[in-house]
Design a protein around this motif. Structure first.
Motif, PDB file in Angstrom:
ATOM      1  N   SER A   1     -17.689 -26.673  15.682  1.00  0.00           N
ATOM      2  CA  SER A   1     -19.077 -27.136  15.685  1.00  0.00           C
ATOM      3  C   SER A   1     -19.353 -28.148  14.579  1.00  0.00           C
ATOM      4  O   SER A   1     -20.157 -29.067  14.762  1.00  0.00           O
ATOM      5  N   LEU A   2     -18.715 -28.010  13.410  1.00  0.00           N
ATOM      6  CA  LEU A   2     -18.901 -28.978  12.331  1.00  0.00           C
ATOM      7  C   LEU A   2     -17.741 -29.956  12.210  1.00  0.00           C
ATOM      8  O   LEU A   2     -17.904 -31.038  11.658  1.00  0.00           O
TER       9      LEU A   2
ATOM     10  N   THR B   1     -18.547 -33.318  13.836  1.00  0.00           N
ATOM     11  CA  THR B   1     -19.437 -34.286  13.182  1.00  0.00           C
ATOM     12  C   THR B   1     -18.870 -34.800  11.864  1.00  0.00           C
ATOM     13  O   THR B   1     -19.539 -35.559  11.156  1.00  0.00           O
TER      14      THR B   1
ATOM     15  N   TYR C   1     -17.752 -20.930  10.771  1.00  0.00           N
ATOM     16  CA  TYR C   1     -18.862 -21.840  10.486  1.00  0.00           C
ATOM     17  C   TYR C   1     -19.226 -21.801   9.005  1.00  0.00           C
ATOM     18  O   TYR C   1     -19.543 -22.845   8.406  1.00  0.00           O
TER      19      TYR C   1
ATOM     20  N   LEU D   1     -19.147 -25.015   6.749  1.00  0.00           N
ATOM     21  CA  LEU D   1     -20.370 -25.515   6.133  1.00  0.00           C
ATOM     22  C   LEU D   1     -20.248 -25.569   4.617  1.00  0.00           C
ATOM     23  O   LEU D   1     -20.673 -26.548   3.978  1.00  0.00           O
TER      24      LEU D   1
ATOM     25  N   LYS E   1     -18.866 -35.115   4.303  1.00  0.00           N
ATOM     26  CA  LYS E   1     -18.358 -35.335   5.653  1.00  0.00           C
ATOM     27  C   LYS E   1     -17.303 -36.427   5.721  1.00  0.00           C
ATOM     28  O   LYS E   1     -16.742 -36.675   6.785  1.00  0.00           O
TER      29      LYS E   1
ATOM     30  N   PRO F   1     -25.743 -27.127  15.781  1.00  0.00           N
ATOM     31  CA  PRO F   1     -26.515 -28.052  14.934  1.00  0.00           C
ATOM     32  C   PRO F   1     -27.240 -29.131  15.740  1.00  0.00           C
ATOM     33  O   PRO F   1     -28.390 -29.476  15.433  1.00  0.00           O
TER      34      PRO F   1
ATOM     35  N   THR G   1     -30.342 -33.236   9.767  1.00  0.00           N
ATOM     36  CA  THR G   1     -28.983 -32.717   9.980  1.00  0.00           C
ATOM     37  C   THR G   1     -28.636 -31.518   9.115  1.00  0.00           C
ATOM     38  O   THR G   1     -28.170 -30.488   9.615  1.00  0.00           O
ATOM     39  N   ARG G   2     -28.847 -31.616   7.794  1.00  0.00           N
ATOM     40  CA  ARG G   2     -28.427 -30.510   6.926  1.00  0.00           C
ATOM     41  C   ARG G   2     -29.227 -29.246   7.197  1.00  0.00           C
ATOM     42  O   ARG G   2     -28.669 -28.136   7.213  1.00  0.00           O
TER      43      ARG G   2
ATOM     44  N   GLU H   1     -27.865 -27.593  10.233  1.00  0.00           N
ATOM     45  CA  GLU H   1     -26.605 -26.893   9.973  1.00  0.00           C
ATOM     46  C   GLU H   1     -26.851 -25.533   9.332  1.00  0.00           C
ATOM     47  O   GLU H   1     -26.215 -24.533   9.697  1.00  0.00           O
ATOM     48  N   TYR H   2     -27.786 -25.460   8.385  1.00  0.00           N
ATOM     49  CA  TYR H   2     -28.087 -24.178   7.746  1.00  0.00           C
ATOM     50  C   TYR H   2     -28.783 -23.218   8.720  1.00  0.00           C
ATOM     51  O   TYR H   2     -28.536 -22.007   8.702  1.00  0.00           O
TER      52      TYR H   2
ATOM     53  N   THR I   1     -28.271 -23.175  11.919  1.00  0.00           N
ATOM     54  CA  THR I   1     -27.209 -22.703  12.805  1.00  0.00           C
ATOM     55  C   THR I   1     -26.478 -21.529  12.168  1.00  0.00           C
ATOM     56  O   THR I   1     -26.160 -20.535  12.840  1.00  0.00           O
TER      57      THR I   1
END
Length: 524
Positions: free
Chosen positions: A40-41, A44, A180, A184, A192, A306, A316-317, A320-321, A323
């Motif tokens: 998932s991450l 990206t 995840y 993360l 990234k 996300p 975006t951030r 992510e948190y 998620t």
């Protein structure tokens, strides 16, 4: 002062063979969840995308994710054949080794000591190595997903099969959450653009197959498989290992009776997949269970979490948190799955789960649309939208995650059980291949209208389950086969019309007169 003998007895109970089997099976199932949380991450990460030579909007992102599921489909066939021929344990061992190899290939794809956003000496071949790694890892994980439910089910009591498998699938969510969280945390620390932000979460997956390979020799083969191979001495030894001398002997007598009552006819895949075959009806229940699970849309939510929160206006951030928070909630609510699955039944959980998911996705469509309307405060979308998405994830975990994997282990005779589980994984692999391949395209083109598609597909999944899926909980394997025999005689697959609707719900009361495989092998 504590009694040393009672302390040792307590330790022995905790480390009993039964608990070792549950822990092993649960950890193996966690492999499936880990991959979803891992990718998932990774999808990206700018270094990953550069190394693969693709953009974040490229459909190739979905292809790399989805080909894993094709590997799962093929791995399920191979592993099920090995499980029937050589035993459940050897098949699991080979699958674990295959998973480890595929994971290493993913890790080394495009590995370079130069700056992550500069050209490497792989000359465009990094994506080929990654794809090979994804397919090979899929072969292993697909085989595990086919054999582990059979292994667990053959060692569980009729009243505890659902609880056992639901607990194992709670570990599946733990794997997703672990992947995840690692991803993360490292992404937040390194950024990234750093290649280690996506490589470390990949190689961390090695913990699972290496640990499981190290301990698999401690576990017994299933007595049912030994009996199917006419290895009665080995079956007695396995039962003694699990239950002790006295209980092992009584359970062997019960298992021997079940084996004598079961047909010796060999079941081939053609008998399961061609109309008119002896196991065609249960196979269609298995196939549609996995198709309907894919239609709930939660394979997409797990991998592209996300991006879904971003559709609800989160940056975006924060997405992510959120998620991560959703996965934590997912893991916690899975407790209700194993508390309810043997009380309410598989069928009711799936039907009500579909209703809950349909309503949730309709509401998400509404809030996604409001995000496009000027003047609507972000909080008016973000807060209720997040609550609904958290609730939908919990509903899926309780109603749909474990049930469709459990049913195939309960509705086939022993001669077809491993193949039935393999068919389940094959369809799961193909269905999730399609969903994970098309979801990024849907996000890019349909935006929030994709939620409306999932609302419609959940409605269909709930209707089909209510109409055609029998309740297999609380019954012996032989009793569940009575449904298919009666359906053939009455010329109808509709649950309400077979045996006057007897299989619409769990059996009432404690019927101890059942025989055959009703005898528990692992008390829960």
């Amino acid at each position: 002062m504590s009694n040393p003998s009672s302390t040792l007895s307590g330790i022995s109970s905790i480390m009993s063979k039964k608990n070792e089997i549950v822990l092993f099976s649960s950890t193996a199932i966690a492999l499936y969840g880990y991959d979803q949380g891992m990718m998932s991450l990774v999808n990206t990460n700018k270094s990953y995308l550069h190394t693969m030579g693709i953009s974040e909007e490229s459909p190739i992102v979905g292809i790399i994710v989805s080909i894993y599921y094709l590997g799962c489909a093929v791995g399920a066939v191979i592993a099920s054949r090995l499980a029937d021929k050589n035993g459940r344990k050897p098949s699991i061992f080979i699958c674990l080794a295959t998973t480890a190899l595929g994971n290493i290939l993913m890790f080394i794809s495009g590995l370079s000591s130069i700056h992550p956003l500069e050209s490497s000496n792989w000359n465009g071949h990094a994506i080929i190595c990654m794809c090979f790694g994804r397919v090979i890892m899929g072969l292993g994980v697909g085989g595990i997903d086919a054999v582990i439910p059979v292994y667990s089910s053959e060692l569980s009591s009729d009243g505890g099969r659902g609880k056992a498998l639901a607990q194992e699938f709670q570990m599946n969510i733990f794997g997703l959450l672990m992947a995840y969280s690692i991803n993360l945390g490292i992404t937040a620390a390194l950024g990234k653009e750093n290649q280690w932000a996506w490589r470390v979460p990949i190689i961390a997956m090695q913990i699972f197959p290496v640990l499981l390979i190290a301990v698999i020799s401690r576990l017994p083969e299933t007595p049912r498989w030994f009996m199917s191979m006419e290895r009665e001495k080995d079956a007695k030894s396995a039962l003694k290992d699990i239950h002790g001398d006295e209980d092992g002997k009584s359970k062997f007598d019960e298992l021997q009776k079940a084996q004598e009552e079961e047909s010796d006819a060999k079941v081939e895949y053609k008998d399961m997949l061609l109309p008119g075959g002896s196991q065609f009806h249960p196979s269609m229940v298995t196939v549609m269970g996995q198709v309907n699970q894919a239609l709930t849309g939660y394979g997409a939510v797990s991998v592209y979490g996300p991006q879904i929160f971003e559709l609800l206006s989160f940056e975006t951030r924060k997405a992510e948190y959120l998620t991560l928070g959703n996965y934590i909630s997912y893991f916690c609510f899975m407790t209700f799955a194993w508390l309810l699955i043997d009380v309410v039944g598989r069928r009711k959980l799936m039907v009500w789960g579909s209703i809950g998911l349909s309503v949730s996705f309709l509401l998400l469509t509404l809030f996604g649309g409001l995000n496009e309307v000027s003047g609507v405060p972000d909080l008016a979308i973000e807060i209720p939208g997040s609550i609904i998405l958290f609730a939908a994830t919990a509903i899926f975990g309780i109603g749909w995650l474990a049930t469709v994997w459990l049913i195939p282990t309960e509705i086939y005779p022993s001669a077809a059980r491993a193949q039935g589980s393999a068919i389940s994984v094959i369809v799961w692999g193909l269905a999730n291949f399609a969903v994970t391949l098309l979801t990024p395209i849907g996000f890019n083109n349909l935006k929030y209208w994709l939620f409306l598609v999932f609302a419609a597909t959940n409605t269909f999944a709930g209707w089909w389950t209510w109409k055609y899926c029998p309740e297999s909980g609380g019954r012996s394997f032989e009793e569940n086969q009575e449904f298919f025999e009666s359906a053939a005689k009455e010329g109808s697959w509709a649950v309400q019309k077979v045996d006057d609707g007897k299989f619409k719900s769990m059996p009432k009361g404690d019927d101890e007169e059942g025989n055959g495989e009703r005898a528990p092998l692992l008390g829960r």
